[in-house]
Write a protein that holds these residues in place. Sequence first.
Motif, PDB file in Angstrom:
ATOM      1  N   THR A  44      25.016  -0.370  23.900  1.00 46.05           N
ATOM      2  CA  THR A  44      25.412  -0.365  22.490  1.00 46.05           C
ATOM      3  C   THR A  44      25.949   0.987  22.020  1.00 46.05           C
ATOM      4  O   THR A  44      26.455   1.080  20.908  1.00 46.05           O
ATOM      5  CB  THR A  44      24.247  -0.781  21.574  1.00 46.05           C
ATOM      6  N   ARG A  45      25.868   2.001  22.864  1.00 41.71           N
ATOM      7  CA  ARG A  45      26.439   3.305  22.465  1.00 41.71           C
ATOM      8  C   ARG A  45      27.924   3.169  22.142  1.00 41.71           C
ATOM      9  O   ARG A  45      28.433   3.813  21.247  1.00 41.71           O
ATOM     10  CB  ARG A  45      26.285   4.331  23.583  1.00 41.71           C
ATOM     11  N   ARG A  46      28.613   2.346  22.909  1.00 42.36           N
ATOM     12  CA  ARG A  46      30.067   2.231  22.751  1.00 42.36           C
ATOM     13  C   ARG A  46      30.505   0.842  22.285  1.00 42.36           C
ATOM     14  O   ARG A  46      31.656   0.478  22.387  1.00 42.36           O
ATOM     15  CB  ARG A  46      30.746   2.583  24.072  1.00 42.36           C
ATOM     16  N   SER A  47      29.576   0.068  21.771  1.00 47.32           N
ATOM     17  CA  SER A  47      29.953  -1.265  21.307  1.00 47.32           C
ATOM     18  C   SER A  47      30.250  -1.245  19.814  1.00 47.32           C
ATOM     19  O   SER A  47      29.833  -0.347  19.094  1.00 47.32           O
ATOM     20  CB  SER A  47      28.825  -2.258  21.588  1.00 47.32           C
ATOM     21  N   ARG A  48      30.964  -2.233  19.390  1.00 44.83           N
ATOM     22  CA  ARG A  48      31.313  -2.392  17.979  1.00 44.83           C
ATOM     23  C   ARG A  48      32.074  -1.188  17.441  1.00 44.83           C
ATOM     24  O   ARG A  48      32.854  -0.583  18.123  1.00 44.83           O
ATOM     25  CB  ARG A  48      30.059  -2.660  17.124  1.00 44.83           C
ATOM     26  N   SER A  58      28.032   4.308  18.476  1.00 42.90           N
ATOM     27  CA  SER A  58      28.433   3.226  17.591  1.00 42.90           C
ATOM     28  C   SER A  58      27.416   3.138  16.454  1.00 42.90           C
ATOM     29  O   SER A  58      26.296   3.644  16.552  1.00 42.90           O
ATOM     30  CB  SER A  58      28.459   1.895  18.351  1.00 42.90           C
ATOM     31  N   ALA A  59      27.808   2.470  15.391  1.00 39.50           N
ATOM     32  CA  ALA A  59      26.896   2.279  14.266  1.00 39.50           C
ATOM     33  C   ALA A  59      25.659   1.502  14.712  1.00 39.50           C
ATOM     34  O   ALA A  59      24.541   1.815  14.293  1.00 39.50           O
ATOM     35  CB  ALA A  59      27.614   1.549  13.132  1.00 39.50           C
ATOM     36  N   LEU A  60      25.841   0.507  15.580  1.00 45.28           N
ATOM     37  CA  LEU A  60      24.710  -0.276  16.077  1.00 45.28           C
ATOM     38  C   LEU A  60      23.721   0.607  16.824  1.00 45.28           C
ATOM     39  O   LEU A  60      22.510   0.545  16.594  1.00 45.28           O
ATOM     40  CB  LEU A  60      25.201  -1.404  16.988  1.00 45.28           C
ATOM     41  N   PHE A  61      24.218   1.457  17.719  1.00 44.39           N
ATOM     42  CA  PHE A  61      23.328   2.329  18.486  1.00 44.39           C
ATOM     43  C   PHE A  61      22.577   3.285  17.574  1.00 44.39           C
ATOM     44  O   PHE A  61      21.355   3.429  17.672  1.00 44.39           O
ATOM     45  CB  PHE A  61      24.110   3.125  19.539  1.00 44.39           C
ATOM     46  N   VAL A  62      23.295   3.934  16.688  1.00 42.95           N
ATOM     47  CA  VAL A  62      22.670   4.923  15.802  1.00 42.95           C
ATOM     48  C   VAL A  62      21.639   4.263  14.883  1.00 42.95           C
ATOM     49  O   VAL A  62      20.552   4.790  14.675  1.00 42.95           O
ATOM     50  CB  VAL A  62      23.744   5.686  14.990  1.00 42.95           C
ATOM     51  N   SER A  63      21.955   3.090  14.378  1.00 38.37           N
ATOM     52  CA  SER A  63      21.047   2.447  13.426  1.00 38.37           C
ATOM     53  C   SER A  63      19.780   1.907  14.081  1.00 38.37           C
ATOM     54  O   SER A  63      18.748   1.819  13.435  1.00 38.37           O
ATOM     55  CB  SER A  63      21.757   1.333  12.664  1.00 38.37           C
ATOM     56  N   THR A  64      19.825   1.537  15.361  1.00 37.61           N
ATOM     57  CA  THR A  64      18.629   0.980  16.012  1.00 37.61           C
ATOM     58  C   THR A  64      17.908   1.994  16.891  1.00 37.61           C
ATOM     59  O   THR A  64      16.879   1.662  17.486  1.00 37.61           O
ATOM     60  CB  THR A  64      18.967  -0.263  16.860  1.00 37.61           C
ATOM     61  N   ASN A  65      18.421   3.200  16.982  1.00 32.43           N
ATOM     62  CA  ASN A  65      17.776   4.205  17.831  1.00 32.43           C
ATOM     63  C   ASN A  65      17.466   5.496  17.089  1.00 32.43           C
ATOM     64  O   ASN A  65      17.250   6.531  17.701  1.00 32.43           O
ATOM     65  CB  ASN A  65      18.647   4.484  19.065  1.00 32.43           C
TER      66      ASN A  65
END
Length: 150
Positions: A44-48, A58-65
């Motif tokens: 998810t670092r580079r997804s979305r 990515s926003a997903l990685f930052v928001s869940t980690n």
Amino acid sequence: MTGPLAGIRVLDLTSVVSGPLSTMFLADQGAEVIKIEPLGGDITRRSRQSISASGEFSALFVSTNRGKRSLALDLKRPEAAKIMRKLIASADVLVQNFRPGTMERLGLGEPTLRAFHPRLIPASASTIRSSRACRASPTSKRTPRPADRA
């Protein structure tokens, strides 16, 4: 960080959404969470949508980690196994969401973990069950939906 889980160390071997989200809540409550990622980083670092100029986050990685520290290890290598054993020895909780059997193949199955660290709390957030578990489950038989009964 302060909170009700201050002083608790969590090893996070999860990826995608369900696992990182669950360990994020532990970090929010004060636990020290160490995320173990593959050498290429969590998928998810580079997804979305990328939110960094380098494309690394990515926003997903930052928001869940958020609130976690990260370490990249190739868990199939003997050197990484030594590092993992040291981390496990100092952990209170280990959360993973690998496919069934992966932890055993890595030499980190629950019986091994319990023998090595009896007080460790292992948690699995896998959304995939083994076919043996599916066959043995009372919910594995298809229940007719109301539309099927007519």
